[in-house]
Design a protein around this motif. Structure first.
Motif, mmCIF file in Angstrom:
data_model
loop_
_atom_site.group_PDB
_atom_site.id
_atom_site.type_symbol
_atom_site.label_atom_id
_atom_site.label_comp_id
_atom_site.label_asym_id
_atom_site.label_seq_id
_atom_site.Cartn_x
_atom_site.Cartn_y
_atom_site.Cartn_z
ATOM 1 N N GLY A 39 0.786 -1.224 0.000
ATOM 2 C CA GLY A 39 0.000 0.000 0.000
ATOM 3 C C GLY A 39 0.816 1.269 0.000
ATOM 4 N N ASN A 40 2.129 1.149 0.116
ATOM 5 C CA ASN A 40 3.014 2.309 0.057
ATOM 6 C C ASN A 40 3.594 2.434 -1.345
ATOM 7 O OD1 ASN A 40 2.941 2.908 2.957
ATOM 8 N ND2 ASN A 40 4.109 1.011 3.186
ATOM 9 N N LEU A 41 3.420 3.604 -1.957
ATOM 10 C CA LEU A 41 4.008 3.837 -3.267
ATOM 11 C C LEU A 41 5.452 4.307 -3.080
ATOM 12 C CD1 LEU A 41 1.232 5.559 -5.423
ATOM 13 C CD2 LEU A 41 2.115 3.232 -5.600
ATOM 14 N N ILE A 42 6.383 3.495 -3.549
ATOM 15 C CA ILE A 42 7.808 3.819 -3.433
ATOM 16 C C ILE A 42 8.264 4.428 -4.754
ATOM 17 C CG2 ILE A 42 10.100 2.940 -2.909
ATOM 18 C CD1 ILE A 42 8.032 2.617 -0.637
ATOM 19 N N ASN A 43 8.687 5.678 -4.693
ATOM 20 C CA ASN A 43 9.121 6.400 -5.888
ATOM 21 C C ASN A 43 10.578 6.071 -6.178
ATOM 22 O OD1 ASN A 43 9.686 8.153 -7.938
ATOM 23 N ND2 ASN A 43 8.953 9.983 -6.878
ATOM 24 N N LEU A 44 10.814 5.395 -7.302
ATOM 25 C CA LEU A 44 12.168 4.982 -7.650
ATOM 26 C C LEU A 44 12.843 5.941 -8.628
ATOM 27 C CD1 LEU A 44 11.637 1.118 -7.978
ATOM 28 C CD2 LEU A 44 12.531 2.406 -6.025
ATOM 29 N N SER A 45 12.206 7.105 -8.868
ATOM 30 C CA SER A 45 12.877 8.104 -9.703
ATOM 31 C C SER A 45 14.098 8.651 -8.975
ATOM 32 C CB SER A 45 11.919 9.228 -10.072
ATOM 33 O OG SER A 45 11.413 9.855 -8.913
ATOM 34 N N SER A 46 14.045 8.577 -7.631
ATOM 35 C CA SER A 46 15.228 8.831 -6.801
ATOM 36 C C SER A 46 15.723 7.474 -6.313
ATOM 37 C CB SER A 46 14.867 9.711 -5.607
ATOM 38 O OG SER A 46 15.969 9.851 -4.728
ATOM 39 N N PRO A 47 16.982 7.096 -6.606
ATOM 40 C CA PRO A 47 17.469 5.739 -6.301
ATOM 41 C C PRO A 47 17.347 5.382 -4.824
ATOM 42 C CG PRO A 47 18.995 6.854 -7.775
ATOM 43 C CD PRO A 47 18.005 7.892 -7.317
ATOM 44 N N LYS A 48 17.084 4.118 -4.582
ATOM 45 C CA LYS A 48 16.922 3.595 -3.229
ATOM 46 C C LYS A 48 17.973 2.519 -2.952
ATOM 47 C CE LYS A 48 13.139 6.007 -2.442
ATOM 48 N NZ LYS A 48 13.192 6.927 -3.603
ATOM 49 N N VAL A 49 18.130 2.203 -1.650
ATOM 50 C CA VAL A 49 19.093 1.191 -1.225
ATOM 51 C C VAL A 49 18.362 -0.003 -0.641
ATOM 52 C CG1 VAL A 49 20.915 0.657 0.445
ATOM 53 C CG2 VAL A 49 20.992 2.797 -0.839
ATOM 54 N N MET A 50 18.806 -1.179 -1.037
ATOM 55 C CA MET A 50 18.318 -2.440 -0.478
ATOM 56 C C MET A 50 19.458 -3.042 0.334
ATOM 57 S SD MET A 50 16.885 -5.820 -2.493
ATOM 58 C CE MET A 50 15.238 -5.146 -2.739
ATOM 59 N N GLY A 51 19.260 -3.140 1.629
ATOM 60 C CA GLY A 51 20.290 -3.698 2.502
ATOM 61 C C GLY A 51 20.181 -5.205 2.574
ATOM 62 N N ILE A 52 21.312 -5.882 2.560
ATOM 63 C CA ILE A 52 21.361 -7.348 2.522
ATOM 64 C C ILE A 52 21.434 -7.928 3.929
ATOM 65 C CG2 ILE A 52 22.718 -9.343 1.757
ATOM 66 C CD1 ILE A 52 23.782 -7.519 -0.526
ATOM 67 N N LEU A 53 20.542 -8.879 4.205
ATOM 68 C CA LEU A 53 20.616 -9.659 5.440
ATOM 69 C C LEU A 53 20.689 -11.130 5.057
ATOM 70 C CD1 LEU A 53 20.459 -9.937 8.551
ATOM 71 C CD2 LEU A 53 17.962 -10.109 8.283
#
Length: 274
Positions: free
Chosen positions: A7-21
């Motif tokens: 339900g959250n719209l994540i705007n990827l026009s600004s780059p995001k980080v995915m942290g690894i676990l």
């Protein structure tokens, strides 16, 4: 360019980080590092505080020649961790690194937000229909063979063109089933030689023609430390360099072990666009 996560719209026009676990004992960099709940929660909290939008959990090591893990063991490893993290940090957007549809289904039902599949549905014929039913964002990566066989599958006519065609087919298959949010990952280090990884990175901007968000995962990989004749432990600087190149060529998500440094890289590269 947005994706809908719970339900959250994540705007990827600004780059995001995915942290690894990694919660596997045999991952190439941090395998076995997080052995108890306290260690896991501390690491997740650190990554969230440093700016990670997503936390990617893997319970099946996909490094070359990794040992096979049964579906039952993968679920036994990962389901308690999903619950643990969401109890402590309820707003966390958890990505599940799996190629098994049943693992995808059970972890999404447990509260995870998206699925990260190294096989783009090719290792489990039920994966794409499952994602369509779940209606969650789906990261499809390029790989040939399996983690056990991929390093013998490095034959390409033209690696960039071949992978573009691969994604065209996989995206069409996903779209036909009603999968809306797809993200592509060229799969650096998967069924690719050292030289092929750099050829692919050199032409990464061509993936913009697919018009899907692009995830890049080069963090501390052998394409860096073998080229520099060092180790994964000493590959952070090299990771930052290649992440910079990836951002300049259109990456929307950086999948990394080191969130703070990736966030700083994004901040500096984005400032060049101002």
């Amino acid at each position: 360019m947005t994706i809908n996560c719970k339900g959250n719209l994540i705007n990827l026009s600004s780059p995001k980080v995915m942290g690894i676990l990694n919660i596997t004992p045999d991952s190439f960099f941090d395998g076995g590092k997080h052995k108890n709940d306290a260690s896991i929660l501390k690491h997740v909290e650190l990554m969230l505080n440093e700016g990670a939008t997503f936390i990617d959990i893997g319970a099946y090591s996909s490094r070359p020649n990794a040992e096979h893990v049964s579906e039952a063991e993968e679920l036994q490893r990962i389901l308690p961790i999903v619950s643990l993290i969401l109890k402590a940090f309820p707003e966390t957007l958890i990505s599940i690194d799996t190629f098994r549809s049943n693992v995808a289904k059970q972890t999404i039902e447990a509260g995870a937000a998206l699925i990260n599949d190294i096989s783009a549905g090719k290792l489990d014929e039920n994966m794409l229909p499952t994602i369509a039913n779940l209606q969650v964002p789906y990261i499809m990566m390029h790989m040939k063979g399996t983690p056990q066989t991929m390093q013998q599958r490095t034959d390409y006519k033209n690696i960039t063109k071949d992978i573009l065609l691969y994604f065209s087919e996989r995206i069409a298959s996903a779209k036909a089933l009603g999968i809306i949010d797809t993200i592509i990952d060229p799969g650096f280090g998967f069924a690719k030689t050292l030289e092929q990884n750099y050829e692919l990175l050199n032409h990464l901007e061509l993936f913009k023609m697919i018009e899907k968000p692009l995830l890049v995962g080069v963090s501390r990989k052998s394409m860096i430390y073998k080229k520099l004749e060092t180790t994964a432990n000493n590959a952070l600087n090299g990771t930052t360099v290649l992440n910079t190149v990836a951002l300049q060529k259109g990456a929307s998500i950086l999948r990394v072990h080191d969130v703070k440094e990736a966030m700083e890289t994004i901040t500096l590269v984005e400032s060049l666009k101002a």
